[in-house]
Design a protein around this motif. Structure first.
Motif, short mmCIF file in Angstrom:
data_model
loop_
_atom_site.label_atom_id
_atom_site.label_comp_id
_atom_site.label_asym_id
_atom_site.label_seq_id
_atom_site.Cartn_x
_atom_site.Cartn_y
_atom_site.Cartn_z
N ILE A 200 96.55 -7.15 54.19
CA ILE A 200 97.20 -8.07 55.44
C ILE A 200 95.91 -9.57 55.15
CG2 ILE A 200 96.14 -6.84 57.84
CD1 ILE A 200 93.23 -7.20 57.39
N GLY A 201 96.09 -10.49 55.37
CA GLY A 201 95.72 -11.75 54.77
C GLY A 201 95.63 -13.12 56.22
N GLN A 202 94.42 -13.14 56.66
CA GLN A 202 93.81 -13.95 57.51
C GLN A 202 93.73 -13.20 59.15
OE1 GLN A 202 96.02 -17.97 57.07
NE2 GLN A 202 94.07 -18.85 55.98
N GLY A 203 93.72 -12.35 58.75
CA GLY A 203 93.58 -11.55 60.15
C GLY A 203 95.29 -10.69 60.80
N ARG A 204 95.76 -11.09 59.99
CA ARG A 204 97.56 -11.28 59.76
C ARG A 204 98.66 -9.62 59.08
NH1 ARG A 204 99.79 -16.85 62.37
NH2 ARG A 204 98.55 -16.80 64.11
N ILE A 205 99.26 -8.95 59.96
CA ILE A 205 100.01 -8.31 58.20
C ILE A 205 100.71 -8.83 57.90
CG2 ILE A 205 101.72 -6.21 58.77
CD1 ILE A 205 100.02 -4.24 61.17
N LEU A 206 100.80 -8.91 56.68
CA LEU A 206 101.68 -9.58 55.53
C LEU A 206 102.59 -8.37 54.65
CD1 LEU A 206 98.70 -11.31 53.29
CD2 LEU A 206 100.24 -12.12 55.43
N ALA A 207 102.73 -7.19 55.01
CA ALA A 207 103.13 -5.87 54.70
C ALA A 207 102.41 -4.52 54.85
CB ALA A 207 103.18 -6.16 52.93
N GLU A 283 98.32 -6.31 41.35
CA GLU A 283 97.55 -7.23 41.15
C GLU A 283 99.06 -8.64 41.60
OE1 GLU A 283 94.83 -7.67 38.20
OE2 GLU A 283 93.70 -9.40 39.45
N ASP A 284 100.28 -8.48 40.46
CA ASP A 284 100.59 -9.93 40.37
C ASP A 284 101.56 -9.86 41.92
OD1 ASP A 284 101.08 -10.68 38.00
OD2 ASP A 284 102.15 -8.85 36.84
N ALA A 285 102.07 -8.55 42.34
CA ALA A 285 102.46 -8.28 43.66
C ALA A 285 101.78 -9.21 44.60
CB ALA A 285 103.04 -7.20 44.12
N PHE A 286 100.86 -8.66 44.83
CA PHE A 286 99.82 -8.48 46.37
C PHE A 286 99.16 -10.31 45.74
CE2 PHE A 286 94.10 -9.41 46.36
CZ PHE A 286 94.60 -9.47 48.22
N MET A 287 99.06 -10.59 44.45
CA MET A 287 98.40 -12.74 44.39
C MET A 287 99.69 -13.19 45.07
SD MET A 287 95.61 -12.76 43.39
CE MET A 287 95.18 -14.39 42.13
N THR A 288 100.70 -13.25 44.95
CA THR A 288 101.84 -14.00 45.16
C THR A 288 102.11 -14.28 46.71
OG1 THR A 288 102.93 -12.96 43.30
CG2 THR A 288 104.49 -14.26 45.39
N LEU A 289 102.03 -12.55 47.23
CA LEU A 289 101.79 -12.51 48.50
C LEU A 289 101.01 -13.17 49.26
CD1 LEU A 289 103.49 -10.90 50.86
CD2 LEU A 289 101.69 -8.59 50.73
N THR A 290 99.24 -12.77 49.16
CA THR A 290 98.15 -13.74 49.78
C THR A 290 98.35 -14.91 49.43
OG1 THR A 290 97.01 -11.87 48.17
CG2 THR A 290 97.61 -11.02 50.02
N ALA A 291 98.79 -15.33 48.39
CA ALA A 291 98.91 -17.26 48.04
C ALA A 291 98.27 -18.10 48.70
CB ALA A 291 99.58 -17.47 47.19
N ASP A 292 99.13 -17.78 49.89
CA ASP A 292 98.67 -18.31 50.82
C ASP A 292 97.36 -18.19 52.22
OD1 ASP A 292 100.63 -20.66 49.90
OD2 ASP A 292 102.56 -19.81 50.71
N PRO A 307 96.48 -19.74 44.21
CA PRO A 307 96.45 -19.61 42.83
C PRO A 307 97.29 -19.84 41.37
CG PRO A 307 97.43 -16.75 44.04
CD PRO A 307 97.63 -19.05 44.70
N GLU A 308 96.62 -19.22 40.60
CA GLU A 308 97.16 -19.22 39.23
C GLU A 308 97.62 -18.36 39.41
OE1 GLU A 308 96.67 -20.67 35.45
OE2 GLU A 308 95.28 -20.99 36.91
N PRO A 309 98.97 -18.93 39.18
CA PRO A 309 100.98 -18.11 39.34
C PRO A 309 101.08 -17.43 38.11
CG PRO A 309 101.48 -21.04 38.78
CD PRO A 309 99.62 -20.28 39.44
N SER A 310 101.10 -15.39 38.86
CA SER A 310 101.46 -14.91 37.71
C SER A 310 102.92 -15.70 37.35
CB SER A 310 101.42 -13.45 38.09
OG SER A 310 103.15 -13.82 39.78
N GLU A 311 102.68 -14.90 36.24
CA GLU A 311 104.22 -14.80 35.17
C GLU A 311 105.39 -14.49 36.06
OE1 GLU A 311 103.56 -13.17 31.94
OE2 GLU A 311 102.21 -15.00 30.87
N PRO A 312 105.69 -13.04 36.72
CA PRO A 312 106.85 -13.54 37.06
C PRO A 312 107.06 -13.76 38.81
CG PRO A 312 105.11 -11.44 37.02
CD PRO A 312 104.40 -12.43 36.58
#
Ligand code: ATP
Length: 321
Positions: A200-207, A283-292, A307-312
């Motif tokens: 979840i992010g900001q109270g909503r389901i992201l995945a 962690e990469d996947a999580f950071m990308t998904l929740t970035a906004d 966030p600092e963008p992950s390499e992938p």
């Protein structure tokens, strides 16, 4: 099974949980992830009847938890490890819990043994280390042998042995057919423990995906290639229909088949110095998904709202193409 329908919680103007629809299934470990302030604790508190939804519903085994007649036998929860009277011994605390839920006293020694606290059962909880308090919290959650287990940050304060123990325990509980719902900020641990993820992010389901689908959808794999003949390599790979990005002189190829790429480059007479299949992490996947959706962020010299963008992530966005 835990089921939320349009579950919403507002604190004044702040919507902490915003219309969540999800089902946590038995027989597997479901990881609950989200950045700080995403609404995880609020959701867990509503599941346990400690917070009342502003609207929507959440049920455990088909009814609101607050209506449960034997709560500890239905749901075992670890929300805050320090929620034990400091003057009480571990055994006294568990005996009190057992008595108030009509659980046989014999279960106390059994659960002390299971969590590894038998030797310190007579010690006051106030003298416990964080790791011991965590174990006592887990013992309290499991004393009623509940079919549903909810653990908020269970590995907090545990050493490597303790972390492995929690992982094994969660997997065993799920294998016994229980519903296991676990939050953790330790992504590497979650990757090893969970079968399913609710993000979840900001109270909503992201995945809301199986770990396998989540990783294949959000954590791309690629092949890292080091060569002096970058132009030629790139031409050969692109001609074969592969996407290639150049990251600081290293080529990243959108494929997981290093051997096939090696063969292709051999045929194109490209001299290869390194060829490595890389799987990006949870962690990469999580950071990308929740970035906004990140609510609290330390100052950074990089792009201000991400966030600092992950390499992938960079590779996928083609930012360095
Ligand atoms: N009692 C409260 N009053 C006002 N706002 C609250 C209250 N409890 C939580 N919030 C707000 O609701 C949002 C969600 O908080 P919550 O604690 O559920 O997030 P979380 O995902 O558990 O975060 P963390 O990972 O930091 O524990 C946050 O913005 C928080 O500030």
């Amino acid at each position: 099974m835990i089921r939320a329908r349009e579950l919403t919680k507002r604190y004044g103007d702040k919507t902490a949980v915003d219309g969540l629809d999800f089902t946590v299934e038995p027989g597997m470990v479901t990881g609950f992830l989200g950045p700080n302030g995403a609404g995880k604790s609020t959701t867990m508190r509503m599941i346990l009847g400690l917070d009342r939804p502003t609207s929507g519903t959440v049920t455990v085994n088909g009814h609101p938890y607050a209506e449960s007649v034997a709560p500890l036998r239905e749901v075992g929860a670890l929300l805050e490890a320090s929620a034990v009277h400091p003057g009480r011994t571990a055994r006294a605390h568990l005996r009190w819990l057992a008595a108030s839920n009509r659980i046989p006293a014999a279960r106390v020694d059994e659960i002390l043994e299971q969590v590894g606290l038998t030797d310190v059962a007579g010690k006051r909880a106030g003298k416990f280390s964080l790791g011991m308090r965590q174990r006592l919290g887990i013992a309290s959650a499991l004393i009623g042998d509940p079919p549903i287990v909810i653990l908020d940050e269970p590995v907090n304060g545990l050493d490597s042995e303790g972390i492995r123990w929690v992982r094994r325990l969660c997997r065993e509980l799920a294998a016994e057919g229980r519903t296991v719902f676990v939050s953790s900020h330790l992504m590497s641990e979650m990757a090893l423990m969970a079968d399913h993820l609710l993000v979840i992010g900001q109270g909503r389901i992201l995945a809301d995906d199986s770990m396998t689908d989540f990783m294949s959808g959000h954590a791309p794999s690629y092949v890292r290639l080091q060569t002096r003949d970058r132009v030629q390599a790139r031409a050969a790979l692109t001609a074969a229909g592969l996407d290639v990005v150049d990251v600081d002189g290293e080529l990243r190829v959108s494929s997981r088949d290093a051997a096939a790429i090696g063969d292709l480059l051999f045929d194109a007479e490209v001299r290869v110095h390194e060829l490595t299949a890389v799987q990006s992490s949870l962690e990469d996947a999580f950071m990308t998904l929740t970035a906004d959706t990140v609510e609290y962020r330390a100052g950074t010299t990089a792009a201000p709202n991400r966030p600092e963008p992950s390499e992938p992530a960079l590779a996928r966005e083609g930012a360095l193409r």
